[in-house]
Design an enzyme around this catalytic site. Structure first.
Site, mmCIF file in Angstrom:
data_model
loop_
_atom_site.group_PDB
_atom_site.id
_atom_site.type_symbol
_atom_site.label_atom_id
_atom_site.label_comp_id
_atom_site.label_asym_id
_atom_site.label_seq_id
_atom_site.Cartn_x
_atom_site.Cartn_y
_atom_site.Cartn_z
ATOM 1 C CB CYS A 97 9.560 -0.736 17.676
ATOM 2 S SG CYS A 97 9.637 -0.062 19.335
ATOM 3 C CB SER B 221 -18.421 4.578 4.158
ATOM 4 O OG SER B 221 -17.467 4.245 5.154
ATOM 5 C CG ASN C 140 -7.865 9.215 3.366
ATOM 6 O OD1 ASN C 140 -8.732 8.444 3.774
ATOM 7 N ND2 ASN C 140 -8.060 10.059 2.383
ATOM 8 C CG HIS D 189 -8.215 5.960 11.027
ATOM 9 N ND1 HIS D 189 -9.235 5.700 10.138
ATOM 10 C CD2 HIS D 189 -8.812 6.119 12.237
ATOM 11 C CE1 HIS D 189 -10.395 5.693 10.788
ATOM 12 N NE2 HIS D 189 -10.169 5.947 12.056
ATOM 13 N NE ARG E 89 -3.569 0.305 2.484
ATOM 14 C CZ ARG E 89 -4.154 0.652 3.633
ATOM 15 N NH1 ARG E 89 -4.249 -0.230 4.606
ATOM 16 N NH2 ARG E 89 -4.643 1.853 3.812
HETATM 17 P P1 OAD Z 1 -14.736 3.733 2.726
HETATM 18 O O1 OAD Z 1 -14.113 2.833 1.709
HETATM 19 O O2 OAD Z 1 -15.530 3.111 3.812
HETATM 20 O O3 OAD Z 1 -15.687 4.765 1.974
HETATM 21 C C1 OAD Z 1 -15.224 5.477 0.844
HETATM 22 C C2 OAD Z 1 -16.311 6.460 0.453
HETATM 23 O O4 OAD Z 1 -15.805 7.230 -0.633
HETATM 24 C C3 OAD Z 1 -17.617 5.818 -0.010
HETATM 25 O O5 OAD Z 1 -18.714 6.448 0.620
HETATM 26 C C4 OAD Z 1 -17.614 6.078 -1.524
HETATM 27 O O6 OAD Z 1 -18.937 6.255 -2.037
HETATM 28 C C5 OAD Z 1 -16.829 7.361 -1.585
HETATM 29 N N1 OAD Z 1 -16.150 7.607 -2.873
HETATM 30 C C6 OAD Z 1 -15.689 6.716 -3.777
HETATM 31 N N2 OAD Z 1 -15.114 7.345 -4.811
HETATM 32 C C7 OAD Z 1 -15.210 8.679 -4.558
HETATM 33 C C8 OAD Z 1 -14.796 9.854 -5.242
HETATM 34 N N3 OAD Z 1 -14.165 9.788 -6.401
HETATM 35 N N4 OAD Z 1 -15.067 11.055 -4.677
HETATM 36 C C9 OAD Z 1 -15.716 11.133 -3.482
HETATM 37 N N5 OAD Z 1 -16.122 10.059 -2.794
HETATM 38 C C10 OAD Z 1 -15.875 8.848 -3.315
HETATM 39 O O7 OAD Z 1 -13.566 4.666 3.289
HETATM 40 P P2 OAD Z 1 -13.540 5.518 4.645
HETATM 41 O O8 OAD Z 1 -14.856 6.109 4.971
HETATM 42 O O9 OAD Z 1 -12.362 6.408 4.551
HETATM 43 O O10 OAD Z 1 -9.821 2.551 8.810
HETATM 44 O O11 OAD Z 1 -13.223 4.370 5.685
HETATM 45 C C11 OAD Z 1 -13.064 4.710 7.032
HETATM 46 C C12 OAD Z 1 -12.048 3.796 7.652
HETATM 47 O O12 OAD Z 1 -12.400 2.421 7.425
HETATM 48 C C13 OAD Z 1 -10.658 3.895 7.044
HETATM 49 O O13 OAD Z 1 -9.887 4.950 7.576
HETATM 50 C C14 OAD Z 1 -10.055 2.571 7.404
HETATM 51 C C15 OAD Z 1 -11.219 1.701 6.990
HETATM 52 O O14 OAD Z 1 -11.278 0.434 7.482
HETATM 53 C C16 OAD Z 1 -8.883 1.770 9.327
HETATM 54 O O15 OAD Z 1 -8.131 1.092 8.632
HETATM 55 C C17 OAD Z 1 -8.812 1.831 10.820
#
Ligand code: OAD
Length: 261
Positions: free
Chosen positions: A129, A201, A104, A121, A72
């Site tokens: 470590c 999301s 992010n 996050h 990643r």
């Molecule tokens: P998600 O993958 O849960 O959600 C991504 C969001 O971005 C969705 O609502 C999509 O509809 C939207 N999306 C996709 N393409 C887009 C674009 N071009 N422009 C705008 N929006 C778009 O990601 P997060 O909400 O960031 O945590 O997830 C939250 C946390 O869950 C992350 O930080 C991570 C994950 O598991 C950990 O790893 C602790």
């Protein structure tokens, strides 16, 4: 769907003195960094979070977990900020009372010119470590051989100070968020006039509280997302679309509105 260009959102932004921009994986999607929960392309559709994103998983198979995070990290290093990241940096430049809060673990806000984004996050670029002291680990810029495309096994390095295994500097499921980051984000959300929620999301807590805290404190929440989310109901304006298109148009409209009074 709300009108685009987003006149009401542009007016809210123009009039705001304190803004929180709260981002999730969607802001980086158009830079080629995969989201987590999108049906086909999301990381959690292709990989098992329980085997990769928990402390238990790391202790069970450190090489698998380290290799996946190296994959990643490599992808992020190859990515570039998109017009959505740059529009957010423009908002910060125009409105000094702006705080960027991101879930992010990439560095695309910083590379787009945002200063001091709060990373709830953690970061792919801050390994430490596993000892209680959590000594920071300084990796080489090139990081050795390129990881395999699906994140094959790579043994994690050892800490130069104490010899413990080095782990990714991200927050895993079941772990607490960095306290100072969470406190700063909550305070900014409680005090802002406008919270712009982009590409999240809104499902992962406690981060998902941030827009709700802003709404509960009287801020107008403006959301940018191509899909409906649970945040829709706390939003004053929902802009359905991709961040790299909607945000530059929003910023353009805000300062167009300002010019025209
Ligand atoms: P998600 O993958 O849960 O959600 C991504 C969001 O971005 C969705 O609502 C999509 O509809 C939207 N999306 C996709 N393409 C887009 C674009 N071009 N422009 C705008 N929006 C778009 O990601 P997060 O909400 O960031 O945590 O997830 C939250 C946390 O869950 C992350 O930080 C991570 C994950 O598991 C950990 O790893 C602790």
């Amino acid at each position: 769907m709300d009108e685009v260009p987003p006149r009401r959102a542009a007016q809210l932004l123009r009039d705001a003195r304190r803004v929180v921009v709260f981002t999730g994986a969607g802001i980086s999607a158009e830079s080629g960094v995969p989201t987590f929960r999108d049906d086909l392309t999301g990381l959690w559709a292709r990989f098992d979070a329980r085997r990769l994103a928990t402390a238990t998983a790391f202790h069970a198979d450190p090489d698998l977990v380290w290799g996946w995070y190296e994959w990643r990290r490599t992808r992020v290093r190859q990515a570039e900020p998109n017009p959505g990241h740059r529009a957010i940096a423009t908002i910060e430049a125009r409105i000094p009372g702006t705080t960027v809060v991101t879930q992010n673990v990439d560095d695309l806000h910083e590379r787009a010119g945002s200063r001091a984004a709060i990373h709830l996050h953690g970061s792919l670029f801050a390994p430490r470590c596993v000892a209680a002291a959590g000594h920071p680990f300084r990796s080489t810029p090139d990081g050795g051989p390129a990881p395999s495309p699906d994140g094959g096994r790579i043994p994690p390095p050892r800490c130069a100070s104490c010899g413990a295994l080095v782990r990714p500097g991200v927050v895993w499921f079941g772990e607490a968020l960095p306290e100072a980051a969470l406190t700063a984000a909550v305070e900014a959300a409680a005090a802002c006039d406008v919270l712009l929620a982009v590409g999240t999301s809104g499902l992962v807590y406690p981060a998902a509280e941030i827009p709700r805290i802003a709404a509960g404190s009287g801020a107008a929440v403006v959301q940018v997302n191509p899909e409906p989310t649970p945040l829709d109901r706390v939003c004053a304006v929902n802009l359905r679309g991709a961040a790299a298109e909607v945000l530059p148009s929003l910023v353009g409209a805000a300062w167009e509105v300002a010019r025209n009074g």
